[in-house]
Enzyme design. Structure first.
Site, PDB file in Angstrom:
ATOM      1  N   TRP A 189       0.862  -1.179   0.000  1.00  0.00           N
ATOM      2  CA  TRP A 189       0.000   0.000   0.000  1.00  0.00           C
ATOM      3  C   TRP A 189       0.907   1.241   0.000  1.00  0.00           C
ATOM      4  O   TRP A 189       1.880   1.298   0.762  1.00  0.00           O
ATOM      5  CB  TRP A 189      -0.911  -0.006   1.248  1.00  0.00           C
ATOM      6  CG  TRP A 189      -1.658   1.285   1.359  1.00  0.00           C
ATOM      7  CD1 TRP A 189      -2.739   1.661   0.623  1.00  0.00           C
ATOM      8  CD2 TRP A 189      -1.347   2.382   2.224  1.00  0.00           C
ATOM      9  NE1 TRP A 189      -3.107   2.938   0.970  1.00  0.00           N
ATOM     10  CE2 TRP A 189      -2.285   3.410   1.955  1.00  0.00           C
ATOM     11  CE3 TRP A 189      -0.367   2.606   3.189  1.00  0.00           C
ATOM     12  CZ2 TRP A 189      -2.266   4.635   2.619  1.00  0.00           C
ATOM     13  CZ3 TRP A 189      -0.352   3.822   3.848  1.00  0.00           C
ATOM     14  CH2 TRP A 189      -1.299   4.819   3.567  1.00  0.00           C
ATOM     15  N   TRP A 467     -14.876   3.781  -7.840  1.00  0.00           N
ATOM     16  CA  TRP A 467     -15.281   2.470  -7.305  1.00  0.00           C
ATOM     17  C   TRP A 467     -14.098   1.935  -6.487  1.00  0.00           C
ATOM     18  O   TRP A 467     -13.135   1.424  -7.038  1.00  0.00           O
ATOM     19  CB  TRP A 467     -15.619   1.543  -8.465  1.00  0.00           C
ATOM     20  CG  TRP A 467     -16.103   0.170  -8.075  1.00  0.00           C
ATOM     21  CD1 TRP A 467     -15.396  -0.820  -7.463  1.00  0.00           C
ATOM     22  CD2 TRP A 467     -17.413  -0.370  -8.301  1.00  0.00           C
ATOM     23  NE1 TRP A 467     -16.169  -1.938  -7.297  1.00  0.00           N
ATOM     24  CE2 TRP A 467     -17.417  -1.695  -7.807  1.00  0.00           C
ATOM     25  CE3 TRP A 467     -18.584   0.131  -8.882  1.00  0.00           C
ATOM     26  CZ2 TRP A 467     -18.543  -2.517  -7.881  1.00  0.00           C
ATOM     27  CZ3 TRP A 467     -19.697  -0.701  -8.953  1.00  0.00           C
ATOM     28  CH2 TRP A 467     -19.670  -2.010  -8.452  1.00  0.00           C
ATOM     29  N   ASP A 468     -14.214   2.050  -5.174  1.00  0.00           N
ATOM     30  CA  ASP A 468     -13.094   1.720  -4.287  1.00  0.00           C
ATOM     31  C   ASP A 468     -13.242   0.307  -3.724  1.00  0.00           C
ATOM     32  O   ASP A 468     -14.340  -0.273  -3.725  1.00  0.00           O
ATOM     33  CB  ASP A 468     -13.080   2.760  -3.148  1.00  0.00           C
ATOM     34  CG  ASP A 468     -11.707   2.941  -2.521  1.00  0.00           C
ATOM     35  OD1 ASP A 468     -10.790   2.146  -2.807  1.00  0.00           O
ATOM     36  OD2 ASP A 468     -11.552   3.882  -1.708  1.00  0.00           O
ATOM     37  N   MET A 469     -12.165  -0.245  -3.199  1.00  0.00           N
ATOM     38  CA  MET A 469     -12.178  -1.600  -2.619  1.00  0.00           C
ATOM     39  C   MET A 469     -10.985  -1.666  -1.681  1.00  0.00           C
ATOM     40  O   MET A 469      -9.849  -1.741  -2.123  1.00  0.00           O
ATOM     41  CB  MET A 469     -12.022  -2.587  -3.777  1.00  0.00           C
ATOM     42  CG  MET A 469     -12.309  -4.022  -3.471  1.00  0.00           C
ATOM     43  SD  MET A 469     -10.846  -4.942  -2.979  1.00  0.00           S
ATOM     44  CE  MET A 469     -11.456  -6.596  -3.038  1.00  0.00           C
ATOM     45  N   ASP A 538      -2.454   5.623  -3.154  1.00  0.00           N
ATOM     46  CA  ASP A 538      -2.831   6.587  -2.120  1.00  0.00           C
ATOM     47  C   ASP A 538      -1.659   7.480  -1.754  1.00  0.00           C
ATOM     48  O   ASP A 538      -1.810   8.428  -0.985  1.00  0.00           O
ATOM     49  CB  ASP A 538      -3.318   5.855  -0.861  1.00  0.00           C
ATOM     50  CG  ASP A 538      -4.783   5.477  -0.977  1.00  0.00           C
ATOM     51  OD1 ASP A 538      -5.429   5.909  -1.950  1.00  0.00           O
ATOM     52  OD2 ASP A 538      -5.284   4.743  -0.101  1.00  0.00           O
TER      53      ASP A 538
END
Ligand code: DGJ
Length: 723
Positions: A189, A467-469, A538
């Site tokens: 991430w 459209w997030d996940m 991010d």
């Protein structure tokens, strides 16, 4: 016709403009003979078979879809278990079929043709006589691209059940190359897109995802290259999987120096039951050959994915410049605050306002309300439609965030349907970011989500959806599946997701969809089939982004790479970089802002206005042009790349220097991709100077480059050919 068949020799020659791929049937086995630069097809083409033969054992035979159990001890492409518990099969050639164009894959994303003349397809039919297992190997070859797309269809033509234990999309045995290297993208991430390159020795290198999503950790891509392969020289063989779930890519070098590369759905924790007459279609693998290094491999992927994987209205359209409120407000906003940011954005020329997380249910933090897709009247007293209309009134489009695959235990939806999440009876439900994953194998769950979103789309003028996940799958089990199908859950989840995405994107063709998975956790070709752009990471720090965007561009076109200017000190790394530098990095992708514009000084607003105006002029080139990487941020203090129009009359160069260099040496940037015959005016953005140079000179001698003696410097040059 780009597929030549010599039946008497059992030879199949697949040919594109610059590439050949040869298969030969030897003693009933489909043998891999060659993949590389074009071989002229000659009538005498019969001696192509390698020196080995089945008599010397399957372990020495390069194969197209290798099996397990009869003497090949390397990783097989597939394995099945029969009703009698045995797991040995032997596929032998049965027949073949040629098709014009390229068939669609039922329920799966796939690259496509718009005209049958663009590609030809070969279906090789193989059979295991004992079990009745039939495997159809699909090969589509594009006439004008060095691309071959492979997948497999496994069909139970027997009378008894067959359980698939493994079913890869492709497997290629590269023999005669005993010193290859494997490249792939690794990360985490906020650290996506690291380019890795490792030598292959006897043994194997495996990358995979067991997370039910393609993952931040490894992208579903691998390349085989030679030690000499560089950005502009040498051979590169790319393998990219059009799939968004757990995958594996394994390169294995055997004791005879043959390198086998297999890629497909992860065989770990996978099984699929086929009753008599049933079939399983694997996702497809897109294989690219380049004789001109990694740059050409990437451009081949870019052109294909931009035009023949992405679909819909926005495929060929310039993408709107957006401002997103996530890093500006996080969960703490009011309708007026949103409109104030939008007002400022609209004054500066920004075209789309995106309302991110926190507008629904009772979501003041990340611990509740996923699944309750209705507006929070505490924050938006006059409703979502009112905010959207106020924003439209500013001349801006309105976009909205969703995380449709998730459910918060603290939600109305969970209180009503506690069994709607993926779970294993009797075991704990592991939460991540306080949330669970909806069981998308279940049609009623997908219908609920479809209805929730469709309701909003029919009452609110939504022009864009993020459209997030935000979490991986755990306790991967479904209350709706019988015990013998539990191991199908992860793949069925992905198929369910694809079914829903197809439904939503085709029902609402005017909405621009952007996929996101905590940034680049699901940046893969499968998602790009439904959504033509992705939030890349991010991590919005411009220095970090140099690497993330550069690495991502190894496979993915710039039109798909979302890049935003954010505030300083940066929220992920605390770094302070100048607004110009941040702008140039973000303008090298699909451009936007993610900060509170109302906090900017007038000087900063002027800069934003300039950036927005400038991006509007160049975005066609950035998003649809050819990318040439010039200097890698993985190798030093400087990075640069350029975008060149298809007709080579226009180009845009970005160059970056991260840390100041005292008493700097004279720098020359050698450009690429230009027409050596043309002359170009070169104008430095913001520099006022304009000079005339020949394309040959710019590529051979280079462009003089200098920076101010400060950290975080960028330069931008626009090139225009003189006609
Ligand atoms: C993760 C995304 O990557 C961010 O951009 C943001 O949308 C948050 N989720 C919201 O929860």
């Amino acid at each position: 016709m780009s597929i030549i068949v010599q039946e008497e020799k059992g030879l199949f020659h697949l040919q594109s403009s610059g590439m050949s791929y040869l298969i030969q049937i030897v003693d009933g086995y489909p043998v891999h003979v060659y993949w590389g630069a074009t071989l002229k097809h000659r009538a005498t083409m019969n001696e192509l078979l390698i020196h080995t033969s089945p008599g010397t054992g399957l372990d020495r035979l390069p194969q197209e879809y290798p099996q397990y159990g009869s003497g090949d001890f390397r990783n097989p492409a597939y394995q099945v278990e029969l009703e009698d518990g045995t797991r040995v099969t032997e596929l032998k050639y049965d027949s073949y079929r040629l098709l014009k164009g390229k068939p669609e894959l039922d329920g799966l994303p796939a690259v496509y043709v718009e005209n049958e003349s663009e590609a030809d397809t070969l279906e090789l039919v193989l059979r295991d006589g004992y079990s009745g297992l039939q495997v159809v190997l699909l090969y589509s070859i594009f006439a004008e691209r060095n691309v071959i797309v492979r997948s497999a269809r496994l069909i139970n033509q027997g009378k008894q059940k067959i359980r698939l234990l493994r079913a890869l999309s492709t497997s290629v045995d590269m023999f005669g190359h005993d010193n290859m290297e494997m490249m792939y993208l690794s990360g985490a991430w906020a650290r996506e897109g690291n380019i890795q390159r490792r030598s292959l020795l006897q043994g194997e290198i495996r990358i995979d995802s067991k997370r039910g999503m393609s993952s931040h950790q490894f992208n579903p891509f691998a390349a085989l290259v030679t030690p000499e392969t560089s950005e502009n020289h040498g051979e590169a063989y790319g393998f990219s999987l059009v799939y968004s779930g757990g995958f594996e890519a394994v390169a294995e070098v055997d004791s005879f120096g043959c390198t086998r590369l297999g890629i497909g759905v992860n065989s770990f924790d996978f099984a699929w039951l086929l009753h008599a007459g049933e079939q399983f279609q694997t996702p497809e693998a897109v294989m690219v050959y380049s004789a001109q290094g990694l740059g050409e491999m990437s451009r081949t992927y870019h052109r294909l994915y931009r035009n023949r994987l992405c679909r819909g209205k926005y495929r060929d359209q310039e993408r709107p410049i957006l401002v997103n409120n996530w890093e500006a407000t996080y969960f703490d906003f009011s309708a007026d605050k949103l409109v104030a940011i939008a007002e400022e954005g609209s004054r500066l020329g920004i075209e789309l306002f995106v309302l991110d997380d926190g507008w629904f249910g009772k979501r003041d933090a990340d611990n509740s309300s996923l699944g309750d897709w209705y507006e929070d009247r505490r924050k938006l007293p006059d409703g979502l439609a009112d905010v959207a209309k106020r924003i439209n009134g500013l001349g801006m489009q309105f976009g909205l965030w969703f995380e449709p695959e998730m459910i918060s235990p603290d939600s109305e939806l969970y209180r009503q349907h506690p069994d709607w999440c993926l779970h294993v009876r009797g075991r704990r439900r592991s939460e991540a970011r306080w949330q669970l994953v909806l069981d998308y194998t279940r049609p009623e769950v997908r219908d609920y989500i479809y209805e929730s979103l469709a309701e909003i789309f029919s009452t609110v003028p939504v022009a864009y959806v993020k459209w997030d996940m935000n979490r991986a799958l755990t306790e991967i089990g479904s209350a709706a599946l019988p015990p013998e199908r539990q191991a199908e859950t992860a793949h069925r989840y992905v198929l369910g997701l694809y079914e829903l995405l197809e439904r939503i994107t085709s029902q609402f063709p005017d909405i621009l969809f952007e996929s996101c998975s905590s940034g680049g956790g699901r940046f893969d070709p499968g998602m790009l089939y439904y959504m033509p752009q992705t939030w890349t990471s991010d991590n919005t720090d411009a220095v970090e982004r140099l690497k993330i965007q550069y690495g991502t561009s190894l496979v993915y076109p710039v039109s798909t790479i979302g890049a935003h200017v954010s505030a300083v000190p940066n929220h992920q790394v605390g770094r302070n970089t100048p607004l110009d530098f941040r702008g140039s990095v973000a303008m090298s992708g699909n451009f936007g802002y993610e900060l509170d514009l109302t906090q900017f000084t007038n000087e900063e607003k002027d800069t934003v206005q300039r950036q927005v105006a400038s991006y509007k002029q160049v975005r066609g080139l950035v998003q649809q042009g050819d990318l040439y990487r010039l200097q890698s941020p993985f190798e030093g203090n400087g990075s640069s790349w350029m975008f060149v129009s298809a007709d080579k009359t226009e180009a845009l160069v970005y160059a970056f220097q991260v840390m100041a260099v005292p008493n700097a040496p004279q720098r020359i940037l050698r450009l690429n991709g230009l027409d050596p015959e043309l002359e170009y005016t070169v104008e430095r953005e913001g520099g006022g100077e304009s000079s005339l140079y020949g394309g040959d000179r710019l590529m051979q001698l280079g462009l003089p480059l200098s920076y101010e003696p400060k950290d975080y410097q960028s330069r931008c040059f626009r090139l225009q050919a003189i006609q």
